[in-house]
Design a protein around this motif. Structure first.
Motif, PDB file in Angstrom:
ATOM      1  N   PRO A 101       0.816  -1.225   0.000  1.00  0.00           N
ATOM      2  CA  PRO A 101       0.000   0.000   0.000  1.00  0.00           C
ATOM      3  C   PRO A 101       0.843   1.266   0.000  1.00  0.00           C
ATOM      4  CG  PRO A 101      -0.903  -1.595   1.535  1.00  0.00           C
ATOM      5  CD  PRO A 101       0.407  -2.165   1.068  1.00  0.00           C
ATOM      6  N   GLU A 102       1.968   1.244   0.739  1.00  0.00           N
ATOM      7  CA  GLU A 102       2.842   2.410   0.756  1.00  0.00           C
ATOM      8  C   GLU A 102       3.428   2.681  -0.624  1.00  0.00           C
ATOM      9  OE1 GLU A 102       2.477   0.704   4.741  1.00  0.00           O
ATOM     10  OE2 GLU A 102       3.047  -0.137   2.811  1.00  0.00           O
ATOM     11  N   GLN A 103       3.813   1.621  -1.319  1.00  0.00           N
ATOM     12  CA  GLN A 103       4.378   1.773  -2.654  1.00  0.00           C
ATOM     13  C   GLN A 103       3.334   2.246  -3.663  1.00  0.00           C
ATOM     14  OE1 GLN A 103       5.948  -2.188  -3.127  1.00  0.00           O
ATOM     15  NE2 GLN A 103       8.019  -1.584  -2.499  1.00  0.00           N
ATOM     16  N   ILE A 104       2.094   1.771  -3.512  1.00  0.00           N
ATOM     17  CA  ILE A 104       1.014   2.214  -4.399  1.00  0.00           C
ATOM     18  C   ILE A 104       0.743   3.694  -4.198  1.00  0.00           C
ATOM     19  CG2 ILE A 104      -1.451   1.971  -4.906  1.00  0.00           C
ATOM     20  CD1 ILE A 104      -1.206  -0.982  -4.268  1.00  0.00           C
ATOM     21  N   LEU A 105       0.667   4.109  -2.930  1.00  0.00           N
ATOM     22  CA  LEU A 105       0.435   5.524  -2.645  1.00  0.00           C
ATOM     23  C   LEU A 105       1.607   6.366  -3.135  1.00  0.00           C
ATOM     24  CD1 LEU A 105      -1.611   7.422  -1.309  1.00  0.00           C
ATOM     25  CD2 LEU A 105      -0.321   7.190   0.821  1.00  0.00           C
ATOM     26  N   TYR A 106       2.813   5.838  -2.983  1.00  0.00           N
ATOM     27  CA  TYR A 106       3.993   6.541  -3.480  1.00  0.00           C
ATOM     28  C   TYR A 106       3.953   6.696  -4.999  1.00  0.00           C
ATOM     29  CZ  TYR A 106       8.830   7.078  -5.044  1.00  0.00           C
ATOM     30  OH  TYR A 106       9.966   7.496  -5.676  1.00  0.00           O
ATOM     31  N   ARG A 107       3.563   5.629  -5.712  1.00  0.00           N
ATOM     32  CA  ARG A 107       3.472   5.701  -7.160  1.00  0.00           C
ATOM     33  C   ARG A 107       2.410   6.701  -7.603  1.00  0.00           C
ATOM     34  NH1 ARG A 107       6.684   5.667 -10.237  1.00  0.00           N
ATOM     35  NH2 ARG A 107       5.190   5.276 -11.897  1.00  0.00           N
ATOM     36  N   LEU A 108       1.314   6.762  -6.841  1.00  0.00           N
ATOM     37  CA  LEU A 108       0.264   7.718  -7.173  1.00  0.00           C
ATOM     38  C   LEU A 108       0.759   9.145  -6.984  1.00  0.00           C
ATOM     39  CD1 LEU A 108      -2.615   8.272  -8.005  1.00  0.00           C
ATOM     40  CD2 LEU A 108      -3.326   7.996  -5.639  1.00  0.00           C
ATOM     41  N   PHE A 109       1.520   9.387  -5.940  1.00  0.00           N
ATOM     42  CA  PHE A 109       2.086  10.719  -5.726  1.00  0.00           C
ATOM     43  C   PHE A 109       3.097  11.058  -6.818  1.00  0.00           C
ATOM     44  CE2 PHE A 109       1.250  12.652  -1.428  1.00  0.00           C
ATOM     45  CZ  PHE A 109       0.070  11.956  -1.219  1.00  0.00           C
ATOM     46  N   CYS A 110       3.868  10.038  -7.248  1.00  0.00           N
ATOM     47  CA  CYS A 110       4.836  10.293  -8.313  1.00  0.00           C
ATOM     48  C   CYS A 110       4.151  10.663  -9.621  1.00  0.00           C
ATOM     49  CB  CYS A 110       5.728   9.071  -8.520  1.00  0.00           C
ATOM     50  SG  CYS A 110       6.924   8.804  -7.188  1.00  0.00           S
ATOM     51  N   LYS A 111       2.940  10.155  -9.828  1.00  0.00           N
ATOM     52  CA  LYS A 111       2.171  10.506 -11.021  1.00  0.00           C
ATOM     53  C   LYS A 111       1.887  12.008 -11.085  1.00  0.00           C
ATOM     54  CE  LYS A 111       1.195   6.793 -13.489  1.00  0.00           C
ATOM     55  NZ  LYS A 111       1.464   6.707 -14.942  1.00  0.00           N
ATOM     56  N   LEU A 112       1.817  12.639  -9.918  1.00  0.00           N
ATOM     57  CA  LEU A 112       1.494  14.056  -9.874  1.00  0.00           C
ATOM     58  C   LEU A 112       2.612  14.908 -10.455  1.00  0.00           C
ATOM     59  CD1 LEU A 112      -0.012  14.209  -6.254  1.00  0.00           C
ATOM     60  CD2 LEU A 112      -1.242  13.943  -8.411  1.00  0.00           C
ATOM     61  N   VAL A 113       3.850  14.412 -10.385  1.00  0.00           N
ATOM     62  CA  VAL A 113       4.998  15.191 -10.874  1.00  0.00           C
ATOM     63  C   VAL A 113       5.800  14.387 -11.891  1.00  0.00           C
ATOM     64  CG1 VAL A 113       5.189  16.587  -8.790  1.00  0.00           C
ATOM     65  CG2 VAL A 113       6.356  14.386  -8.898  1.00  0.00           C
ATOM     66  N   GLU A 114       5.144  13.463 -12.574  1.00  0.00           N
ATOM     67  CA  GLU A 114       5.850  12.512 -13.441  1.00  0.00           C
ATOM     68  C   GLU A 114       6.557  13.203 -14.596  1.00  0.00           C
ATOM     69  OE1 GLU A 114       4.922   8.159 -15.380  1.00  0.00           O
ATOM     70  OE2 GLU A 114       3.315   9.654 -15.380  1.00  0.00           O
ATOM     71  N   LYS A 115       5.910  14.134 -15.251  1.00  0.00           N
ATOM     72  CA  LYS A 115       6.468  14.778 -16.442  1.00  0.00           C
ATOM     73  C   LYS A 115       6.844  16.226 -16.196  1.00  0.00           C
ATOM     74  CE  LYS A 115       3.733  11.870 -19.574  1.00  0.00           C
ATOM     75  NZ  LYS A 115       2.760  11.862 -20.680  1.00  0.00           N
ATOM     76  N   ASP A 116       7.059  16.576 -14.959  1.00  0.00           N
ATOM     77  CA  ASP A 116       7.316  17.978 -14.650  1.00  0.00           C
ATOM     78  C   ASP A 116       8.718  18.433 -15.035  1.00  0.00           C
ATOM     79  OD1 ASP A 116       4.817  17.659 -13.602  1.00  0.00           O
ATOM     80  OD2 ASP A 116       5.191  18.867 -11.830  1.00  0.00           O
ATOM     81  N   ALA A 117       9.637  17.498 -15.260  1.00  0.00           N
ATOM     82  CA  ALA A 117      10.940  17.899 -15.790  1.00  0.00           C
ATOM     83  C   ALA A 117      10.781  18.479 -17.195  1.00  0.00           C
ATOM     84  CB  ALA A 117      11.888  16.702 -15.817  1.00  0.00           C
ATOM     85  N   MET A 118       9.841  17.924 -17.963  1.00  0.00           N
ATOM     86  CA  MET A 118       9.542  18.479 -19.284  1.00  0.00           C
ATOM     87  C   MET A 118       8.872  19.841 -19.159  1.00  0.00           C
ATOM     88  SD  MET A 118       8.074  15.021 -21.106  1.00  0.00           S
ATOM     89  CE  MET A 118       7.475  15.993 -22.475  1.00  0.00           C
ATOM     90  N   VAL A 119       8.061  19.993 -18.119  1.00  0.00           N
ATOM     91  CA  VAL A 119       7.380  21.274 -17.895  1.00  0.00           C
ATOM     92  C   VAL A 119       8.396  22.379 -17.667  1.00  0.00           C
ATOM     93  CG1 VAL A 119       5.835  22.528 -16.346  1.00  0.00           C
ATOM     94  CG2 VAL A 119       5.276  20.194 -17.036  1.00  0.00           C
ATOM     95  N   LEU A 120       9.451  22.083 -16.899  1.00  0.00           N
ATOM     96  CA  LEU A 120      10.486  23.084 -16.657  1.00  0.00           C
ATOM     97  C   LEU A 120      11.158  23.499 -17.958  1.00  0.00           C
ATOM     98  CD1 LEU A 120      12.127  21.611 -13.439  1.00  0.00           C
ATOM     99  CD2 LEU A 120      10.658  23.610 -13.602  1.00  0.00           C
ATOM    100  N   ASP A 121      11.383  22.546 -18.847  1.00  0.00           N
ATOM    101  CA  ASP A 121      11.982  22.862 -20.140  1.00  0.00           C
ATOM    102  C   ASP A 121      11.054  23.735 -20.974  1.00  0.00           C
ATOM    103  OD1 ASP A 121      14.120  22.409 -22.177  1.00  0.00           O
ATOM    104  OD2 ASP A 121      12.484  21.423 -23.252  1.00  0.00           O
ATOM    105  N   ILE A 122       9.748  23.446 -20.915  1.00  0.00           N
ATOM    106  CA  ILE A 122       8.762  24.257 -21.643  1.00  0.00           C
ATOM    107  C   ILE A 122       8.743  25.676 -21.093  1.00  0.00           C
ATOM    108  CG2 ILE A 122       6.303  24.551 -22.108  1.00  0.00           C
ATOM    109  CD1 ILE A 122       6.053  21.521 -22.157  1.00  0.00           C
ATOM    110  N   ILE A 123       8.786  25.809 -19.774  1.00  0.00           N
ATOM    111  CA  ILE A 123       8.776  27.137 -19.151  1.00  0.00           C
ATOM    112  C   ILE A 123       9.997  27.936 -19.586  1.00  0.00           C
ATOM    113  CG2 ILE A 123       8.975  28.349 -16.949  1.00  0.00           C
ATOM    114  CD1 ILE A 123       7.236  26.232 -15.711  1.00  0.00           C
ATOM    115  N   TYR A 124      11.154  27.281 -19.605  1.00  0.00           N
ATOM    116  CA  TYR A 124      12.372  27.982 -20.032  1.00  0.00           C
ATOM    117  C   TYR A 124      12.242  28.477 -21.474  1.00  0.00           C
ATOM    118  CZ  TYR A 124      17.192  28.833 -21.370  1.00  0.00           C
ATOM    119  OH  TYR A 124      18.332  29.419 -21.846  1.00  0.00           O
ATOM    120  N   LYS A 125      11.698  27.632 -22.351  1.00  0.00           N
ATOM    121  CA  LYS A 125      11.522  28.044 -23.749  1.00  0.00           C
ATOM    122  C   LYS A 125      10.522  29.193 -23.857  1.00  0.00           C
ATOM    123  CE  LYS A 125      12.668  23.507 -25.688  1.00  0.00           C
ATOM    124  NZ  LYS A 125      12.170  22.321 -26.431  1.00  0.00           N
ATOM    125  N   GLN A 126       9.486  29.158 -23.020  1.00  0.00           N
ATOM    126  CA  GLN A 126       8.512  30.240 -23.028  1.00  0.00           C
ATOM    127  C   GLN A 126       9.154  31.555 -22.613  1.00  0.00           C
ATOM    128  OE1 GLN A 126       5.505  28.782 -20.398  1.00  0.00           O
ATOM    129  NE2 GLN A 126       4.562  27.471 -21.914  1.00  0.00           N
TER     130      GLN A 126
END
Length: 299
Positions: free
Chosen positions: A114-139
């Motif tokens: 259960p801890e790992q499932i909850l952890y994976r769900l939390f990771c989903k919230l910031v899964e692609k945010d490294a790409m978001v930072l790149d988009i912000i920089y380009k903007q």
């Protein structure tokens, strides 16, 4: 829409709840209008975690006009809440987004605690945010390139929205970090303390994202200061031109006012070459002023 995370032997299992949710659980969930951020509330042995996720646009739409893709305009959110009890974890998806991702998520959490499932769900919230930072920089780089083009309407509108979106994401990562730390420190009976160490990696990740977003905020402020400096330079150039024109025509105005008095005994009034003399004198004033300003490098 509600979801239930239960222990099934050693592993955890998450399922969609179609039946009536227990009253004592339903009353703990806040109303959608009451959610304005990410936070955790401890109530006895129950812990309620509320998350407001900014929805980000991952790719700009193709357009012939030079535009800046905005991250959800800073106003669009996905809201989800968890109630962690000693027997299970209840989740409420206010917008139905998690339901769409449920098939993909189910494949990732097979034979997980259960801890790992909850952890994976939390990771989903910031899964692609490294790409978001790149988009912000380009903007921001796009906006910086608009400064010399004198496109004030485009720059001001997009910069205002960008600053608001960056602030929303910075606030989001900071609140996620605090909520995860409170979750790790909670004394609930459902989550094993020994297995909650996986959330330390999540806290480190959100802290890095928060620090990176702070750098983006500073970059946005630098761009804004450059734009303000550009505006000041343009205003100074305009004031310089106006000052030069005013300085040239000030003695001419004095000359016109002086000979416009029309006294009876003014000798130049009846002089045959008086009008020509005034014209030559005015031209001499203009030429002298221009030469003087040129030598002083005023223009």
């Amino acid at each position: 829409m509600y979801f239930l995370l239960e222990k099934r032997g050693q592993w955890g299992e998450i399922s969609k709840v179609s039946d009536v949710v227990p009253r004592e659980v339903e009353t703990v969930f806040p109303e959608a209008m009451e959610i304005h951020g990410c936070f955790a509330l401890q109530s006895g042995k129950e812990l309620c975690c509320v998350i407001q996720v900014p929805i980000r646009e991952e790719a700009p739409k193709k357009s012939k006009v030079n535009t800046v893709p905005l991250l959800g305009q800073g106003h669009t959110f996905w809201k989800i809440a968890f109630v962690i009890r000693k027997d299970a974890i209840w989740a409420k998806d206010y917008d139905g987004i998690f339901e769409k991702k449920m098939p993909e998520f189910t494949e990732e959490i097979q034979e997980k605690t259960p801890e790992q499932i909850l952890y994976r769900l939390f990771c989903k919230l910031v899964e692609k945010d490294a790409m978001v930072l790149d988009i912000i920089y380009k903007q921001l780089a796009t906006l910086e390139g608009e400064i010399p083009r004198d496109n004030a309407r485009f720059f001001l509108q997009k910069m205002y929205t960008m600053k608001h979106s960056i602030y929303q994401l910075f606030r989001y990562y900071h609140q996620l970090t605090e909520m995860a730390e409170e979750l790790m420190e909670s004394d609930g009976e459902f989550l094993e303390v020994e297995q909650m160490q996986c959330f330390e990696r999540f806290v480190e990740r959100t802290k890095r994202l928060s620090d990176d977003m702070e750098i983006m905020r500073e970059y946005a402020m630098e761009i804004w200061e450059i734009y303000q400096s550009q505006i000041n330079i343009r205003q100074n150039d305009i004031m310089k031109v106006l000052t030069i024109v005013t300085t040239i025509f000030l003695p001419l105005s004095l000359l016109v006012g002086w000979y416009g008095m029309n006294f009876e005994y003014m000798p130049e009034v009846s002089w045959k070459y008086g009008y020509l003399m005034v014209i030559l004198f005015a031209i001499a004033i203009v030429v002298f002023s221009l030469v003087l300003f040129r030598r002083k490098k005023y223009w």
